[in-house]
Design a protein around this motif. Sequence first.
Motif, PDB file in Angstrom:
ATOM      1  N   VAL A 150      -9.331   3.180  10.601  1.00 50.61           N
ATOM      2  CA  VAL A 150      -8.773   4.335  10.367  1.00 50.61           C
ATOM      3  C   VAL A 150      -8.533   4.831  11.564  1.00 50.61           C
ATOM      4  CG1 VAL A 150      -9.069   6.710   9.381  1.00 50.61           C
ATOM      5  CG2 VAL A 150      -9.689   4.776   8.233  1.00 50.61           C
ATOM      6  N   ARG A 151      -7.139   5.266  11.890  1.00 53.54           N
ATOM      7  CA  ARG A 151      -6.849   5.835  13.079  1.00 53.54           C
ATOM      8  C   ARG A 151      -5.782   7.109  12.894  1.00 53.54           C
ATOM      9  NH1 ARG A 151      -2.643   1.683  16.189  1.00 53.54           N
ATOM     10  NH2 ARG A 151      -0.757   1.910  14.437  1.00 53.54           N
ATOM     11  N   LEU A 153     -11.102   6.053  14.112  1.00 54.59           N
ATOM     12  CA  LEU A 153     -11.988   7.199  13.459  1.00 54.59           C
ATOM     13  C   LEU A 153     -13.099   6.495  12.731  1.00 54.59           C
ATOM     14  CD1 LEU A 153      -9.693   9.734  12.124  1.00 54.59           C
ATOM     15  CD2 LEU A 153     -10.653   9.868  14.426  1.00 54.59           C
ATOM     16  N   GLY A 154     -12.853   5.194  12.603  1.00 56.70           N
ATOM     17  CA  GLY A 154     -13.856   4.629  11.733  1.00 56.70           C
ATOM     18  C   GLY A 154     -13.502   3.116  11.220  1.00 56.70           C
ATOM     19  N   TYR A 155     -14.618   2.377  10.806  1.00 61.25           N
ATOM     20  CA  TYR A 155     -14.038   0.845  10.250  1.00 61.25           C
ATOM     21  C   TYR A 155     -14.979   0.624   8.935  1.00 61.25           C
ATOM     22  CZ  TYR A 155     -12.652   0.402  15.060  1.00 61.25           C
ATOM     23  OH  TYR A 155     -12.148   0.748  16.467  1.00 61.25           O
ATOM     24  N   PHE A 156     -14.089  -0.037   8.087  1.00 56.22           N
ATOM     25  CA  PHE A 156     -14.727  -0.055   6.719  1.00 56.22           C
ATOM     26  C   PHE A 156     -14.446  -1.462   6.112  1.00 56.22           C
ATOM     27  CE2 PHE A 156     -13.390   4.091   7.872  1.00 56.22           C
ATOM     28  CZ  PHE A 156     -14.368   4.933   7.426  1.00 56.22           C
ATOM     29  N   GLU A 157     -15.422  -1.584   5.096  1.00 50.97           N
ATOM     30  CA  GLU A 157     -15.262  -2.829   4.400  1.00 50.97           C
ATOM     31  C   GLU A 157     -13.979  -3.178   3.737  1.00 50.97           C
ATOM     32  OE1 GLU A 157     -17.703  -0.698   4.239  1.00 50.97           O
ATOM     33  OE2 GLU A 157     -19.792  -1.801   4.722  1.00 50.97           O
ATOM     34  N   ASN A 158     -13.650  -2.288   2.910  1.00 51.84           N
ATOM     35  CA  ASN A 158     -12.104  -2.286   2.189  1.00 51.84           C
ATOM     36  C   ASN A 158     -11.315  -1.029   2.197  1.00 51.84           C
ATOM     37  OD1 ASN A 158     -13.078  -0.366   0.315  1.00 51.84           O
ATOM     38  ND2 ASN A 158     -14.698  -1.693  -0.335  1.00 51.84           N
ATOM     39  N   TYR A 159     -10.122  -1.167   1.953  1.00 46.88           N
ATOM     40  CA  TYR A 159      -9.086  -0.041   1.867  1.00 46.88           C
ATOM     41  C   TYR A 159      -9.646   0.984   1.290  1.00 46.88           C
ATOM     42  CZ  TYR A 159      -4.569   2.106   1.659  1.00 46.88           C
ATOM     43  OH  TYR A 159      -3.677   3.077   1.470  1.00 46.88           O
ATOM     44  N   GLU A 160     -10.294   0.991   0.155  1.00 42.98           N
ATOM     45  CA  GLU A 160     -10.568   2.195  -0.720  1.00 42.98           C
ATOM     46  C   GLU A 160     -11.534   2.949   0.007  1.00 42.98           C
ATOM     47  OE1 GLU A 160     -10.334  -0.860  -2.134  1.00 42.98           O
ATOM     48  OE2 GLU A 160      -8.689  -0.455  -3.328  1.00 42.98           O
ATOM     49  N   LYS A 161     -12.443   2.522   0.705  1.00 44.53           N
ATOM     50  CA  LYS A 161     -13.317   3.112   1.423  1.00 44.53           C
ATOM     51  C   LYS A 161     -12.745   3.849   2.791  1.00 44.53           C
ATOM     52  CE  LYS A 161     -17.632   1.030   0.301  1.00 44.53           C
ATOM     53  NZ  LYS A 161     -19.021   0.143   0.746  1.00 44.53           N
ATOM     54  N   ALA A 162     -11.798   3.189   3.279  1.00 48.39           N
ATOM     55  CA  ALA A 162     -10.969   3.809   4.420  1.00 48.39           C
ATOM     56  C   ALA A 162     -10.373   4.789   4.192  1.00 48.39           C
ATOM     57  CB  ALA A 162     -10.127   2.507   5.079  1.00 48.39           C
ATOM     58  N   ARG A 208       0.757  -1.034   0.046  1.00 50.98           N
ATOM     59  CA  ARG A 208      -0.062   0.019  -0.094  1.00 50.98           C
ATOM     60  C   ARG A 208       0.871   1.422   0.000  1.00 50.98           C
ATOM     61  NH1 ARG A 208      -5.267  -1.709  -1.045  1.00 50.98           N
ATOM     62  NH2 ARG A 208      -5.395  -3.563  -0.190  1.00 50.98           N
ATOM     63  N   MET A 209       0.365   2.361  -0.442  1.00 47.79           N
ATOM     64  CA  MET A 209       1.064   3.733  -0.382  1.00 47.79           C
ATOM     65  C   MET A 209       1.402   4.070   1.070  1.00 47.79           C
ATOM     66  SD  MET A 209      -2.127   6.214  -1.372  1.00 47.79           S
ATOM     67  CE  MET A 209      -1.375   7.749  -0.481  1.00 47.79           C
ATOM     68  N   LYS A 210       2.541   4.823   1.001  1.00 48.17           N
ATOM     69  CA  LYS A 210       2.776   5.336   2.466  1.00 48.17           C
ATOM     70  C   LYS A 210       2.280   6.556   2.634  1.00 48.17           C
ATOM     71  CE  LYS A 210       6.808   6.543   5.361  1.00 48.17           C
ATOM     72  NZ  LYS A 210       8.309   6.799   5.366  1.00 48.17           N
ATOM     73  N   LEU A 211       1.458   6.845   3.556  1.00 47.05           N
ATOM     74  CA  LEU A 211       0.747   8.128   3.961  1.00 47.05           C
ATOM     75  C   LEU A 211       1.991   8.929   4.706  1.00 47.05           C
ATOM     76  CD1 LEU A 211      -2.539   6.363   5.353  1.00 47.05           C
ATOM     77  CD2 LEU A 211      -2.115   7.581   3.004  1.00 47.05           C
ATOM     78  N   ILE A 264      -5.240   0.433   9.149  1.00 46.46           N
ATOM     79  CA  ILE A 264      -4.762  -0.862   9.428  1.00 46.46           C
ATOM     80  C   ILE A 264      -5.747  -2.095   9.086  1.00 46.46           C
ATOM     81  CG2 ILE A 264      -2.822  -0.100  10.957  1.00 46.46           C
ATOM     82  CD1 ILE A 264      -4.842  -0.766  13.214  1.00 46.46           C
ATOM     83  N   LYS A 265      -5.321  -3.405   8.805  1.00 46.37           N
ATOM     84  CA  LYS A 265      -6.422  -4.279   8.707  1.00 46.37           C
ATOM     85  C   LYS A 265      -6.238  -5.146   9.969  1.00 46.37           C
ATOM     86  CE  LYS A 265      -8.005  -7.816   5.633  1.00 46.37           C
ATOM     87  NZ  LYS A 265      -7.991  -8.687   4.472  1.00 46.37           N
TER      88      LYS A 265
END
Length: 347
Positions: free
Chosen positions: A27-28, A38-47, A4-7, A15-16
């Motif tokens: 997402v943290r 901050l939230g939890y998501f189904e996939n990386y793109e949504k996060a 994955r890209m480095k933020l 993180i998964k």
Amino acid sequence: MKKRMKLPNNFGSIIKLPGRRRKPWAVRKKIDGKYKYLGYFENYEKALTFLVNYNKDPSVYAPSLITFAEIYQQEMAERCKKIQPVTARSYRTAFNNCTNLHNRKFLSLKVADLQGVINALSERGVGQPAQKKVRQLFHNLYSYAVKYQLIPQTADISHFVDVDKYKAKTPRTPFNTRQLNRVKALAETADPLAKWATAVLIMCYAGMRPSEFLRVKKSDVKLKSRIFTIGQSKTKAGENRIIPISRKTLAYFESWMERPGTMLITDDDGNSISYNRFARRFRKVMIASNCKHIPYECRHTYATMSNNKGANPTSVKRILGHADKDVTTGVYTHKDIRQLKKAVDLL
């Protein structure tokens, strides 16, 4: 595992989480010296979409350091909110065709670098449609970079990229009457392929795209009304359209509805079927019935039979999901549905 890209610093992280979770991507962000989820998501793109929106300004990256892959991740995080999953998958495929550019600094790219990707695809025998998708990806990324002032508008070099001339594919060939009769004969046997032969016949008498057919849910099917609904489609005109069930295939629908699972077309355990798995079963039906066709030719079969029987052109367009300036898409009256049934029952 895909890297994955480095933020950037202070942007937050994705993180998964371990285990089987419906929303495994977390997402943290460090706030007041402590990590806050901050939230939890189904996939990386949504996060990533959430995180970009949370930070508001995608230009937090230093423009001179941002890579092609990072621009892609940011642009897709924004675009995924507006497009269908099937379209998002096509963009991901286009991105995967640009491997040589992934770690390159975006601002350092030249026309020759972009054109080199297209030329490499051409040399591998990849056709013009796939090349155009890569070029469209370039357009999207450069438009995004201009929008957020990462580059000036004059630095958009994507318009100088050329693709091969279109080469017409082998014409689609519809099933003829004898071939359909052979598939029907197979469907009436005790052969394990019989149920897949019924799926082929459903497609021939309904005219939907194979991808649409495999996404039909049991809840989309109304046996009493003799209709089913296509939700997602390749085109806007094809979305949320009603397709009548031919009297000739009603029993086949009933049989599939009795099988386990939430989707209409499933394997023996009730699991949904991917296009590749369906295509393998389709080929076996073709061999057993002495036919030579591909799944998409079922759609051409419906269109050809409708034309030969003199079906109402407007009704046929609605069933196929073709755009028509004289058709109000998405709004069906009882009269419309009667006309659609009349069209399909002619076959």
